[in-house]
Design an enzyme around this catalytic site. Structure first.
Site, PDB file in Angstrom:
ATOM      1  N   LYS A  84       0.848  -1.207   0.000  1.00 14.88           N
ATOM      2  CA  LYS A  84       0.000   0.000   0.000  1.00 14.88           C
ATOM      3  C   LYS A  84       0.875   1.245   0.000  1.00 14.88           C
ATOM      4  O   LYS A  84       1.924   1.267   0.661  1.00 14.88           O
ATOM      5  CB  LYS A  84      -0.897  -0.037   1.241  1.00 14.88           C
ATOM      6  CG  LYS A  84      -1.966   1.050   1.289  1.00 14.88           C
ATOM      7  CD  LYS A  84      -2.868   0.868   2.513  1.00 14.88           C
ATOM      8  CE  LYS A  84      -3.973   1.900   2.582  1.00 14.88           C
ATOM      9  NZ  LYS A  84      -4.856   1.724   3.755  1.00 14.88           N
ATOM     10  N   SER A 159      -9.867   1.525   2.685  1.00 18.23           N
ATOM     11  CA  SER A 159      -8.975   2.282   1.837  1.00 18.23           C
ATOM     12  C   SER A 159      -7.883   1.441   1.158  1.00 18.23           C
ATOM     13  O   SER A 159      -7.283   1.893   0.189  1.00 18.23           O
ATOM     14  CB  SER A 159      -8.318   3.399   2.648  1.00 18.23           C
ATOM     15  OG  SER A 159      -7.439   2.870   3.624  1.00 18.23           O
ATOM     16  N   SER A 183      -9.900  -0.634   7.106  1.00 17.72           N
ATOM     17  CA  SER A 183      -9.340  -0.476   5.755  1.00 17.72           C
ATOM     18  C   SER A 183      -8.613  -1.679   5.172  1.00 17.72           C
ATOM     19  O   SER A 183      -8.304  -1.677   3.981  1.00 17.72           O
ATOM     20  CB  SER A 183      -8.416   0.730   5.709  1.00 17.72           C
ATOM     21  OG  SER A 183      -9.193   1.875   5.504  1.00 17.72           O
TER      22      SER A 183
HETATM   23  N1  GLN Z   1     -13.459   4.006   6.274  1.00 17.74           N
HETATM   24  C1  GLN Z   1     -12.777   4.392   7.449  1.00 17.74           C
HETATM   25  C2  GLN Z   1     -12.331   5.827   7.386  1.00 17.74           C
HETATM   26  O1  GLN Z   1     -12.402   6.429   6.363  1.00 17.74           O
HETATM   27  C3  GLN Z   1     -11.636   3.485   7.735  1.00 17.74           C
HETATM   28  C4  GLN Z   1     -10.414   3.859   7.012  1.00 17.74           C
HETATM   29  C5  GLN Z   1      -9.201   3.109   7.482  1.00 17.74           C
HETATM   30  O2  GLN Z   1      -9.273   2.110   8.188  1.00 17.74           O
HETATM   31  N2  GLN Z   1      -8.045   3.649   7.130  1.00 17.74           N
HETATM   32  O3  GLN Z   1     -11.938   6.366   8.375  1.00 17.74           O
END
Ligand code: GLN
Length: 484
Positions: A84, A159, A183
């Protein structure tokens, strides 16, 4: 040679050790598949072909030497990875999918990269994501959207959408993602792969671009549970560069992987099997319980009353920490430096040009949370404590908990979700994040070619048990064939 890209990591290792394939050939096969599939999937922000092939040649030389000397071969020697783009890779762009870091090349490797490179894993490239980790679909990337390889009209989740898509499309045998509130787990569920959010402190965050530091963790995404255990084993451990990493005795998930679930007590979280979650997903997760019961586990419905409060607390904590973590991107030290005539316009223009709308909205909310006199951050921390104690109570009577990963199935790219819908996507994943607990996401059913995910949550540092339950489910359900 291209057929090898669908093999499991243990199968690839057997071929490598037997000299039936070299790391260079394997790495080339993945690069070829990346070239073939990228026009549809768009998972990669950077493909570092030259670096991957150099790493692979090095791995081949090292393998020959170790074998000649009769020495042990590291678990991932010669098996390539993709990462990532919020995890620092020395000399390779690390953008967090943001215009702010479009031209940023880190001068150092994250600890996880150091560990995997020492282990001998060639780096194929860096994967797309929602900007700075904020989002649920990878559509918040400043550069382009990644598509779900199972149906390219759908989102891959987010994400870590690039990480899940790359594994699902066989562009890499494994990928690293990061999880703050879901995410890793949510895109794993959307793409039909396995992902874990490790116990907070299990894996070093050194070199991970921070979103919400008290929640962020790095974890692997793989095709199967056994492979996931193998990768986590390789990246876990205490690190002097991250004081939040835990001190652990040496451990091996692989040794307990096949011990089955006889007598294991599992609680089905009732609050996450309600109307918020699509009916078919609820039904699938309940059926998982039946499969595990057949394998000897004991299942019961349990209550985690703080579920809804957890979502609110997560929102407050994550926005506040984001605002404070991203304050460093001001155009002065690194990242985008906009044209300006005063110091203030340097800050303003750089941040205005460099950050996307969703990131700005959350920074604004976070700044308000931190500066208001309503004590919101402290209140959210007390909810976090309540969530932790709810879990602790449950773990007096149960070994692990079972629930869905996402309240809905993968949706079409371009779907306009309301703010409420976006937040609700994290409903099932944030409780474990707040409590710092390990949570495994894996496919539990397929509906018209699309995967439905389930989540297993355990006490701190119980990853071995979660893998064991996951592996028993894979076997018992017949969803995963024995190692290719
Ligand atoms: N969807 C969640 C957010 O936008 C989780 C994102 C994540 O775990 N980085 O905060």
């Amino acid at each position: 040679m291209t057929y090898v890209i669908r093999f499991s990591i243990p199968a690839l290792r057997r071929l490598l050790l037997a000299g039936q394939v070299s790391s260079s050939e394997l790495t080339k096969a993945y690069i070829e598949n990346i070239r073939k599939t990228e026009p549809q999937v768009s998972a990669f922000l950077t493909v570092c072909e030259e670096r991957a092939l150099q790493d692979a040649e090095k791995a081949d030389r090292r393998l020959a030497m170790l074998q000649a000397e009769g020495k042990p071969v590291p678990s991932l020697l010669g098996i390539p990875m993709a990462v990532k783009d919020n995890i620092c890779t020395k000399g390779i762009a690390t953008t967090c999918a943001s215009r702010m870091l479009e031209h940023f090349t880190p001068p150092y490797d994250a600890t996880v990269i150091q560990k995997l490179s020492q282990n001998g894993s060639p780096l194929l490239g860096k994967l797309n994501m929602d900007e700075f980790g904020i989002g649920v679909s990878t559509e918040n990337s400043a550069f382009f959207s990644t598509k779900n390889p199972l149906d390219v009209t759908l989102v891959p989740g987010g994400s870590s959408g690039g990480s899940a898509a790359a594994v699902a499309a066989a562009q890499a045998p494994f990928a690293l993602g990061s999880d703050t509130g879901g995410s890793i787990r949510q895109p794993a569920a959307f793409c039909g792969v396995v992902g874990i959010n490790p116990t907070y402190g299990r894996v070093s965050r050194y070199g991970l671009a921070a979103y919400a530091s008290s929640l962020d963790q790095i974890g692997p995404l793989t095709k199967t549970v056994a492979e996931n255990a193998l990768i986590l084993e390789a990246i876990a451990g205490q690190d002097a560069k991250d004081v939040t990493t835990a001190q652990n005795k040496p451990f091996s998930y692989m040794t307990e992987l096949d011990q089955g679930v006889k007598g294991v007590r599992i609680g089905l979280i009732a609050e996450l099997l309600t109307g918020y979650v699509q009916e078919s997903i609820r039904a699938n997760v309940v059926s998982v319980g039946k499969v595990l019961e057949k394998a000897g586990a004991k299942l019961e419905f349990v209550s985690l009353p703080s579920v809804e409060d957890a979502l609110a607390a997560y929102t407050l904590l994550s926005c506040a920490e984001l605002a404070s973590n991203l304050a460093r991107f001001d155009g002065v030290r690194f990242g985008r430096r906009a044209s300006h005539d005063t110091l203030e316009s340097l800050y303003k223009n750089s941040r205005n040009e460099g950050l996307g709308t969703h990131v700005k909205q959350r920074i604004l909310a976070g700044t308000m949370i931190l500066s208001s006199d309503c004590n919101a951050y402290a209140k959210a921390l007390s909810v976090k404590k309540a969530v932790q104690s709810d879990f602790a109570k449950l773990f007096q009577d149960y070994d692990a908990l079972l629930c869905p990963v996402v309240p809905r199935m993968p949706f079409p790219l371009g779907t306009k979700l309301s703010e409420q819908e976006i937040y609700t996507m994290d409903l099932c994943t944030v409780p474990a994040s707040l409590a710092g607990l390990p949570a495994l996401s894996m496919p539990c059913a397929w509906e018209q070619g699309l995967p439905c995910g389930m989540q297993l949550i355990g006490p701190a540092f119980s990853e071995g048990l979660l893998y064991r339950i996951g592996r028993a489910f894979e076997r018992e359900s017949g969803l995963v064939k024995e190692d290719a």
